[in-house]
Design an enzyme around this catalytic site. Structure first.
Site, PDB file in Angstrom:
ATOM      1  N   ASN A 176      46.631  23.254  47.750  1.00 35.82           N
ATOM      2  CA  ASN A 176      47.548  22.149  48.037  1.00 35.82           C
ATOM      3  C   ASN A 176      46.845  20.854  48.442  1.00 35.82           C
ATOM      4  O   ASN A 176      47.496  19.810  48.582  1.00 35.82           O
ATOM      5  CB  ASN A 176      48.540  22.541  49.140  1.00 35.82           C
ATOM      6  CG  ASN A 176      49.711  23.353  48.609  1.00 35.82           C
ATOM      7  OD1 ASN A 176      49.991  23.341  47.411  1.00 35.82           O
ATOM      8  ND2 ASN A 176      50.394  24.063  49.484  1.00 35.82           N
ATOM      9  N   ARG A 209      55.372  18.309  40.858  1.00 29.27           N
ATOM     10  CA  ARG A 209      54.379  19.294  41.282  1.00 29.27           C
ATOM     11  C   ARG A 209      54.583  19.696  42.740  1.00 29.27           C
ATOM     12  O   ARG A 209      54.524  20.871  43.103  1.00 29.27           O
ATOM     13  CB  ARG A 209      52.974  18.721  41.081  1.00 29.27           C
ATOM     14  CG  ARG A 209      51.861  19.715  41.385  1.00 29.27           C
ATOM     15  CD  ARG A 209      50.501  19.104  41.124  1.00 29.27           C
ATOM     16  NE  ARG A 209      49.435  20.010  41.510  1.00 29.27           N
ATOM     17  CZ  ARG A 209      48.243  19.622  41.910  1.00 29.27           C
ATOM     18  NH1 ARG A 209      47.955  18.335  41.975  1.00 29.27           N
ATOM     19  NH2 ARG A 209      47.323  20.504  42.250  1.00 29.27           N
ATOM     20  N   HIS A 269      54.396  20.477  32.666  1.00 25.39           N
ATOM     21  CA  HIS A 269      53.066  19.915  32.414  1.00 25.39           C
ATOM     22  C   HIS A 269      53.080  18.876  31.300  1.00 25.39           C
ATOM     23  O   HIS A 269      52.024  18.362  30.934  1.00 25.39           O
ATOM     24  CB  HIS A 269      52.074  21.031  32.074  1.00 25.39           C
ATOM     25  CG  HIS A 269      51.651  21.835  33.255  1.00 25.39           C
ATOM     26  ND1 HIS A 269      50.988  23.047  33.153  1.00 25.39           N
ATOM     27  CD2 HIS A 269      51.789  21.614  34.590  1.00 25.39           C
ATOM     28  CE1 HIS A 269      50.751  23.527  34.356  1.00 25.39           C
ATOM     29  NE2 HIS A 269      51.226  22.669  35.243  1.00 25.39           N
TER      30      HIS A 269
END
Length: 290
Positions: free
Chosen positions: A53, A21, A153
């Site tokens: 973030n 990620r 994912h």
């Protein structure tokens, strides 16, 4: 470096998803230049500060710092933080069952990390399919490559607040998103019922094999088990559905495509020569100007 990264994964099994990620977030904002690793100062907000973030896992940053420390002891000022992040991502994907792929080296670390660059360059889970497709196409990635990258994912998790709107008061006609499998939706409601009090509450992106890099993520989408609306939409949109179906049936096709697109992503807008530097520390540039 391989040993350092593997040790971190063995100690903290969520590391692979965390680093993957972080790598994606770094590359999408001004290229794969480790600019997302730079910590803020009292006078300057960096890419780590915006809300998109803030949830980047600390284990991801720790992995890069550990690898950098090990490399600096052996060969100081040679290997950039950007190269470390790219290689660590590849190694970790392979460690949890995914494909190995080639990682070209020679990236320099970015000289700039600015918070204002984050918002326009990152996806949001509420974006419709057309907007997500446009996002990737404008950056030189095809629709199939977009669907392939979303397959990341297959590991990791998302916080309840990112998908809670699908569970409660979704629309006037349906309290729950009808695209969700009903039993899955009920389970998520129980899991996330106190998410407003505890913002850290989360669910695995892949409810079936959350710790393994595989193609079950795509099979889940076909069953209404996509956690994020942006993921689930790929199983319905005619532009993306054929690739979801292909990868759901053929893991080899997914792995081959994922390896290819990750190699492509890892060279996106990289810095070389005087456009970058090899940082002494990954959380700060070598000069005070960031």
């Amino acid at each position: 470096m391989r040993d350092t990264v593997a040790q971190k994964q063995n100690t903290t099994p969520t590391t692979a998803a965390a680093v993957l990620r972080l790598f994606f977030h770094d590359c999408m904002v001004e290229g794969c230049d480790a600019s997302t690793l730079v910590a803020a100062s009292p006078l300057h907000r960096t890419e780590r500060d915006p809300s998109l973030n803030l949830d980047l896992p600390g284990d991801a940053f720790d992995t890069v710092v550990r690898a950098k420390t090990a490399l600096e002891l052996e060969c100081p000022d040679i290997v950039s933080c950007a190269d470390i992040l790219a290689v660590a991502t590849r190694n970790l994907v392979a460690l949890v069952g995914g494909p190995a792929y080639r990682v070209p080296l020679g990236r320099k670390d970015g000289l700039v990390s600015d918070a204002s660059r984050v918002e326009p360059n990152l996806l949001k889970p509420t974006m419709p399919a057309s907007q997500i497709i446009a996002f990737f196409v404008s950056r030189g990635f095809t629709v199939q490559e977009m669907v392939t990258l979303m397959g990341g994912h297959t590991i990791g998790f998302s916080h309840c607040r990112e998908f809670s709107y699908r569970l409660y008061n979704f629309s006037r006609t349906s309290p729950t998103d009808p695209a969700l499998n009903p039993k899955y939706a009920e389970g998520l409601k129980k899991l996330c019922e106190n998410y407003t009090k505890d913002p850290t509450m989360s669910a695995f992106n892949d409810v079936m094999t959350p710790g393994k890099f595989d193609n079950v993520y795509y099979q889940n989408l076909e069953k209404g088990l996509g956690l994020l609306a942006s993921d689930q939409a790929m199983a319905a949109d005619q532009r993306t559905k054929p690739f979801v179906e292909l990868y759901a049936r053929n893991e080899t096709a997914f792995f081959t495509a994922f390896a290819r697109v990750m190699e492509k992503l890892s060279t996106y807008k990289i810095k070389t020569g005087k456009d970058g530097e090899v940082r002494h520390r990954c959380d700060q540039t070598n000069t005070v100007n960031i």
